[in-house]
Design a protein around this motif. Sequence first.
Motif, mmCIF file in Angstrom:
data_model
loop_
_atom_site.group_PDB
_atom_site.id
_atom_site.type_symbol
_atom_site.label_atom_id
_atom_site.label_comp_id
_atom_site.label_asym_id
_atom_site.label_seq_id
_atom_site.Cartn_x
_atom_site.Cartn_y
_atom_site.Cartn_z
ATOM 1 N N PRO A 48 0.844 -1.204 0.000
ATOM 2 C CA PRO A 48 0.000 0.000 0.000
ATOM 3 C C PRO A 48 0.873 1.246 0.000
ATOM 4 O O PRO A 48 2.021 1.225 0.468
ATOM 5 C CB PRO A 48 -0.791 -0.127 1.300
ATOM 6 N N THR A 49 0.368 2.314 -0.515
ATOM 7 C CA THR A 49 1.084 3.592 -0.532
ATOM 8 C C THR A 49 0.208 4.666 0.090
ATOM 9 O O THR A 49 -1.009 4.505 0.236
ATOM 10 C CB THR A 49 1.453 3.993 -1.972
ATOM 11 N N GLY A 50 0.844 5.781 0.466
ATOM 12 C CA GLY A 50 0.108 6.889 1.042
ATOM 13 C C GLY A 50 -0.424 6.564 2.418
ATOM 14 O O GLY A 50 0.217 5.889 3.219
ATOM 15 N N ALA A 51 -1.633 7.029 2.710
ATOM 16 C CA ALA A 51 -2.264 6.828 4.016
ATOM 17 C C ALA A 51 -3.071 5.534 4.013
ATOM 18 O O ALA A 51 -3.915 5.313 3.140
ATOM 19 C CB ALA A 51 -3.163 8.007 4.350
ATOM 20 N N LEU A 52 -2.788 4.672 5.000
ATOM 21 C CA LEU A 52 -3.479 3.391 5.094
ATOM 22 C C LEU A 52 -4.285 3.328 6.387
ATOM 23 O O LEU A 52 -3.752 3.570 7.467
ATOM 24 C CB LEU A 52 -2.470 2.237 5.080
ATOM 25 N N THR A 53 -5.548 2.991 6.276
ATOM 26 C CA THR A 53 -6.383 2.714 7.442
ATOM 27 C C THR A 53 -6.658 1.218 7.481
ATOM 28 O O THR A 53 -7.277 0.662 6.566
ATOM 29 C CB THR A 53 -7.710 3.480 7.385
ATOM 30 N N ILE A 54 -6.151 0.561 8.514
ATOM 31 C CA ILE A 54 -6.365 -0.881 8.658
ATOM 32 C C ILE A 54 -7.803 -1.103 9.124
ATOM 33 O O ILE A 54 -8.217 -0.521 10.135
ATOM 34 C CB ILE A 54 -5.369 -1.486 9.659
ATOM 35 N N PRO A 55 -8.575 -1.936 8.436
ATOM 36 C CA PRO A 55 -9.966 -2.142 8.844
ATOM 37 C C PRO A 55 -10.066 -2.989 10.103
ATOM 38 O O PRO A 55 -9.164 -3.756 10.425
ATOM 39 C CB PRO A 55 -10.571 -2.869 7.644
ATOM 40 N N SER A 56 -11.151 -2.865 10.814
ATOM 41 C CA SER A 56 -11.362 -3.678 12.020
ATOM 42 C C SER A 56 -11.881 -5.070 11.675
ATOM 43 O O SER A 56 -11.783 -5.990 12.482
ATOM 44 C CB SER A 56 -12.341 -2.983 12.972
ATOM 45 N N THR A 57 -12.424 -5.224 10.465
ATOM 46 C CA THR A 57 -12.859 -6.543 9.980
ATOM 47 C C THR A 57 -12.485 -6.693 8.518
ATOM 48 O O THR A 57 -12.344 -5.697 7.785
ATOM 49 C CB THR A 57 -14.382 -6.718 10.116
ATOM 50 N N VAL A 58 -12.294 -7.948 8.095
ATOM 51 C CA VAL A 58 -12.066 -8.255 6.683
ATOM 52 C C VAL A 58 -12.993 -9.405 6.297
ATOM 53 O O VAL A 58 -13.329 -10.253 7.125
ATOM 54 C CB VAL A 58 -10.601 -8.642 6.403
ATOM 55 N N THR A 59 -13.404 -9.421 5.040
ATOM 56 C CA THR A 59 -14.321 -10.442 4.551
ATOM 57 C C THR A 59 -13.637 -11.288 3.493
ATOM 58 O O THR A 59 -12.980 -10.763 2.577
ATOM 59 C CB THR A 59 -15.587 -9.806 3.959
ATOM 60 N N ASN A 60 -13.739 -12.582 3.667
ATOM 61 C CA ASN A 60 -13.221 -13.533 2.691
ATOM 62 C C ASN A 60 -14.352 -14.486 2.327
ATOM 63 O O ASN A 60 -14.761 -15.320 3.136
ATOM 64 C CB ASN A 60 -12.041 -14.297 3.261
#
Length: 397
Positions: free
Chosen positions: A12-24
């Motif tokens: 990733p580049t720039g500003a990254l916000t890590i999500p609190s959930t991910v969907t697979n």
Amino acid sequence: QNTTTPFNTTCPTGALTIPSTVTNGSKTYKVTGIGSYAFSTCVGLTSVTIPGSVSKIKDYRFSICTNLKSITVESANAHYKSVDGVLYNKRGDTLICCPEGRTGDFTIPDGVTTLYSRAFSSCQLTHVTIPEGVTALGLYAFSTCNKLESVTVPSSVTLLSAYTFYVCRSLKSVVILSRVTSIAGQMFNGCSALTCIDIPGSVTSIGNYAFEDCTGLKYIVCHATTPPTLASNAFLNVPTTIPVYLCGSATVDKYKAATSWSSFSNLIAADAPTVKLASSNSTACDNANFELPVASINYITKVNTDSTWQYAVNGGAYDTLKTTAFSLSQFGGKTLIIKCAASNVCGTVADSMMLKVGHLHQVFIDSVSQGSFCAGDTVLLKVTKGLDRFSGTRIKT
């Protein structure tokens, strides 16, 4: 919580916000951790926001993120917090990660007691202020900080871990005021710009490769009257002809007989600083001259808070006396004259070295180590209440 680099091709580049959930597929997962090397080599990353769901952050999480300038933690996180873009544990007593892209100077906040492993590793800072209260510097705490020029380790520090300043190639000055007992392995390995090292009297051992490739060393000061155990490779590739300043001739004899220390051919006896007081105007005001035994050694000053002390060397211009290390050799002499700028100066401008002080003031001049150069002696310059002249004495600390 990958243990390899998941972004080795798609960082990733720039500003990254890590999500609190991910969907697979049809499943949704809560993000609870950031694994080792998770964002390693993401050189285009400039900022990261960590969600409240994260409870575990592992080592090397942001290694080689050279443009990362800010880490932000959501306020709802129960385990971590951020202050001014730097990552801490929730209590704020452990500094976990200063982003590698930070530049300039940085002061560690009061209340921090521990620097986590690799807390400042590869940062682009030039100076870091470590306050009293910090007790432990973790593994690789400042490793490969190639722009770091100076650092002072305060007296509160009891643990300096291995590799603390590993390959800090611009590091010129380190002042260790603490009573650490060991210089751990590889601690200053590769610090090629380091010109001097001041080893506290509390040190009893110096580990493997501790000063390997410190090729810029001009001298060593060791305050220990009993030679610390020295690994045979501790000063690998450092010339054994550089001066090693020790406390008195008896101590020199001990070092000559000690394994590994005997390889240094220029062991020199140095004594504690002494005070010389002028007598011509002792009834009204007085000069106070400090004769320092070795002009090239760095000395530390400690001043009280109720006055502003100033100093001059060899009759030169006065400057404010700060609580920092200084070397008189840079001024071309080893006679230090002290005056108090807050006092009433006797006579005319030409007599500005003369003092008249009506209340308690004191200033300590001592070698860089905690305690003093020789066996705990400290030089004390003191003006006592009701007297208008300096009194100088040597006391035990």
